[in-house]
Structure formats: structure tokens, C-alpha cells
Design an enzyme around this catalytic site. Structure first.
Site, mmCIF file in Angstrom:
data_model
loop_
_atom_site.group_PDB
_atom_site.id
_atom_site.type_symbol
_atom_site.label_atom_id
_atom_site.label_comp_id
_atom_site.label_asym_id
_atom_site.label_seq_id
_atom_site.Cartn_x
_atom_site.Cartn_y
_atom_site.Cartn_z
ATOM 1 N N ASP A 1 -0.835 -5.207 -10.962
ATOM 2 C CA ASP A 1 -0.535 -4.649 -9.636
ATOM 3 C C ASP A 1 0.604 -5.441 -9.014
ATOM 4 O O ASP A 1 0.450 -6.623 -8.708
ATOM 5 C CB ASP A 1 -1.799 -4.733 -8.759
ATOM 6 C CG ASP A 1 -1.687 -3.920 -7.480
ATOM 7 O OD1 ASP A 1 -0.553 -3.588 -7.079
ATOM 8 O OD2 ASP A 1 -2.740 -3.618 -6.893
ATOM 9 N N ARG B 1 2.219 -4.594 -6.191
ATOM 10 C CA ARG B 1 2.499 -4.157 -4.822
ATOM 11 C C ARG B 1 2.608 -5.311 -3.828
ATOM 12 O O ARG B 1 1.930 -6.315 -3.946
ATOM 13 C CB ARG B 1 1.420 -3.176 -4.352
ATOM 14 C CG ARG B 1 1.586 -1.817 -4.970
ATOM 15 C CD ARG B 1 0.461 -0.899 -4.608
ATOM 16 N NE ARG B 1 -0.787 -1.298 -5.223
ATOM 17 C CZ ARG B 1 -1.925 -0.655 -5.079
ATOM 18 N NH1 ARG B 1 -1.966 0.413 -4.316
ATOM 19 N NH2 ARG B 1 -3.008 -1.065 -5.694
HETATM 20 N N1 LIG Z 1 0.845 1.483 -13.168
HETATM 21 C C1 LIG Z 1 -0.037 2.437 -12.922
HETATM 22 N N2 LIG Z 1 -0.120 2.914 -11.665
HETATM 23 C C2 LIG Z 1 -1.030 3.860 -11.423
HETATM 24 C C3 LIG Z 1 -1.870 4.388 -12.400
HETATM 25 N N3 LIG Z 1 -2.652 5.327 -11.839
HETATM 26 C C4 LIG Z 1 -2.311 5.371 -10.532
HETATM 27 N N4 LIG Z 1 -1.326 4.492 -10.278
HETATM 28 C C5 LIG Z 1 -0.698 4.126 -9.013
HETATM 29 O O1 LIG Z 1 -1.630 3.358 -8.294
HETATM 30 C C6 LIG Z 1 -1.364 3.453 -6.911
HETATM 31 C C7 LIG Z 1 -2.692 3.702 -6.228
HETATM 32 O O2 LIG Z 1 -3.482 2.604 -6.526
HETATM 33 P P1 LIG Z 1 -5.035 2.667 -6.703
HETATM 34 O O3 LIG Z 1 -5.450 1.404 -7.423
HETATM 35 O O4 LIG Z 1 -5.435 3.999 -7.268
HETATM 36 O O5 LIG Z 1 -5.603 2.642 -5.293
HETATM 37 P P2 LIG Z 1 -5.399 1.552 -4.203
HETATM 38 O O6 LIG Z 1 -4.356 2.081 -3.275
HETATM 39 O O7 LIG Z 1 -5.160 0.210 -4.797
HETATM 40 O O8 LIG Z 1 -6.838 1.485 -3.584
HETATM 41 P P3 LIG Z 1 -7.478 2.526 -2.599
HETATM 42 O O9 LIG Z 1 -6.999 2.099 -1.250
HETATM 43 O O10 LIG Z 1 -8.925 2.365 -2.764
HETATM 44 O O11 LIG Z 1 -6.970 3.866 -2.992
HETATM 45 C C8 LIG Z 1 -0.329 4.544 -6.739
HETATM 46 O O12 LIG Z 1 0.928 3.916 -6.524
HETATM 47 C C9 LIG Z 1 -0.337 5.254 -8.101
HETATM 48 O O13 LIG Z 1 0.928 5.776 -8.450
HETATM 49 C C10 LIG Z 1 -1.761 3.879 -13.719
HETATM 50 O O14 LIG Z 1 -2.492 4.245 -14.630
HETATM 51 N N5 LIG Z 1 -0.826 2.915 -13.923
#
Ligand SMILES: Nc1nc2c(ncn2[C@@H]2O[C@H](COP(=O)(O)OP(=O)(O)OP(=O)(O)O)[C@@H](O)[C@H]2O)c(=O)[nH]1
Ligand SMILES: [Zn+2]
Length: 206
Positions: A126, A128
Site C-alpha cells: 500500500d 498511499r
Molecule cells: N494494487 C492494487 N490495488 C487495488 C487492488 N484492488 C483494489 N485496489 C485499489 O485499492 C484502493 C482501495 O483500497 P481498499 O484496500 O479496497 O480499501 P481501503 O480504501 O484501504 O479501505 P476501505 O476504507 O475500507 O475501503 C483503490 O485505489 C483500488 O484501485 C489490487 O488488487 N491491487
């Protein structure tokens, strides 16, 4: 300062008429938006969602993840409350970008989980960074959030920035046969607060 405010306008949606506020990252030019509904600057905690961009889930109806379902549910919850905030953050693919997410999906179709796929591509699970949220919230006069998320790291990251998350509101929607392995991985490897039941089942003891 990470982002500067650019302009606001009305944004009618099926859920209600939001105010849309545009921001630009000073160092990269990356664009982020906030959708607000009602008086969010009155000092009371604001029902909020910080949503990371997922073009495939948010706009193209992908069932590989839960993003689109969460986006819709968050907007609906804000509308029901008549007051709230959605920060739409341009951090596609947990920060690796759309094209790398396609590469990661391909690795997942070959057996990797979502964390391993990122790592095989040379990225952390992650990437971010939520620092833009602080400027966006202070521009809107918001200090306290009731945050809709299942992600403990997101709560921690916002708190480390000095944002008061006074409540965590679960946002567990959209489980389906195409995303259940992904959701289980988020729970087991990324610590997400998920119960394993289907949306319509009664809550289970964890
Ligand atoms: N690298 C990668 N990114 C993903 C994948 N699936 C979804 N994403 C990205 O993950 C992000 C969302 O993250 P999540 O972990 O689903 O959710 P979160 O925002 O961390 O947590 P919540 O607030 O509970 O939704 C978005 O930017 C999506 O594009 C994947 O398999 N690989
Ligand atoms: Zn997604």
C-alpha cells in the site's frame, strides 16, 4: 501545504445535490475532489468517506473489488444523514496507478494474492499517502470525522496527520464470488475489519 483549493460548483447526483470542491497537489499537479452535503463546518463531527480512486470499480462496475459498492453506499449514507463529506483521492491502485493495477490483477489471476502481486511488481502492498486530506478538511472547516472505512491503517494514517477520527463506521458491502478472495486477503493480510458473513446475513460473532 500539500494541495491548494481551486474552485467549487454544484454536483447533482441520484443521491442528492452535493457541492464539489476541486484541489490541486502543489508538487505534482494531481487533482483531488471533495463532495460535501449540508453544513459541514458547524464544528460537529462529519460523516465522511476518504475514497481511493478505483476506475474499474467506481466507474466500470468491476466486481473484482468492493470499491464501487462502497462509493455508492457512502454517498447514500451521507444523503440519508443530510450532511457529510466524500474525499475522492486520486490514488489509483493503492498508489501504484491504473496500468500497474492491470499488471497486478494479471498476477492475481495466476495465483498471487493482492499483496504478493504488488510486491512482485516491486511495490509495497500500500503506497498511499493521505497528507492532502488535512488541507482539504481545513479548507472546508472540518476538524472531526466519523469515518466510513474497514481499514485500520487508514484510521491510523489520518490520526497521525492530526485529524480527529471520533468514530469508525463500518462500510462492508458488495461481497461477491469475484471479490471474496480479495476481501479475505484484505482481512487476513492487511488487517481490515471484516466479518466473513454475506451482506444480508445477520451479524456473526468474530
Ligand atoms: N494494487 C492494487 N490495488 C487495488 C487492488 N484492488 C483494489 N485496489 C485499489 O485499492 C484502493 C482501495 O483500497 P481498499 O484496500 O479496497 O480499501 P481501503 O480504501 O484501504 O479501505 P476501505 O476504507 O475500507 O475501503 C483503490 O485505489 C483500488 O484501485 C489490487 O488488487 N491491487
Ligand atoms: Zn476497486
Amino acid at each position: 501545504m500539500v494541495v491548494r483549493f481551486i474552485e467549487s460548483c454544484r454536483l447533482p447526483t441520484p443521491f442528492g445535490v452535493f457541492d464539489m470542491h476541486g484541489f490541486e497537489e502543489i508538487s505534482t499537479g494531481q487533482e483531488h475532489i471533495a463532495l460535501s452535503l449540508g453544513d459541514v463546518a458547524d464544528g460537529e463531527p462529519v460523516l465522511a468517506r476518504t475514497h481511493s480512486e478505483c476506475l474499474t470499480g467506481d466507474a466500470l462496475y468491476s466486481m473484482r473489488c468492493d470499491c464501487g459498492y462502497q462509493l455508492e453506499e457512502a454517498l447514500r449514507s451521507i444523503a440519508i444523514e443530510g450532511r457529510g463529506l466524500l474525499l475522492y483521492l486520486r490514488q489509483e491502485g493503492r498508489g501504484i496507478g491504473l496500468l500497474n493495477k492491470i499488471r497486478a490483477y494479471n498476477l492475481q489471476d495466476q495465483g498471487a494474492d493482492t499483496v504478493e502481486a504488488n510486491e512482485r511488481l516491486g511495490f509495497a502492498a500500500d503506497l498511499r499517502d493521505y497528507s492532502m486530506c488535512l488541507d482539504m478538511l481545513s479548507h472546508l472547516g472540518i476538524a472531526k470525522l466519523r469515518l466510513m472505512t474497514n481499514n485500520p491503517r487508514k484510521v491510523d494514517a489520518l490520526r497521525e496527520l492530526g485529524i480527529e477520527v471520533v468514530e469508525r463506521v463500518p462500510l462492508q458491502v458488495g461481497r461477491n464470488p469475484h471479490n471474496e478472495t480479495y476481501l479475505d486477503t484484505k482481512r487476513s493480510r492487511m488487517g481490515h475489519w471484516f466479518t466473513t458473513h454475506q451482506d444480508d446475513d445477520p451479524p456473526l460473532e468474530d
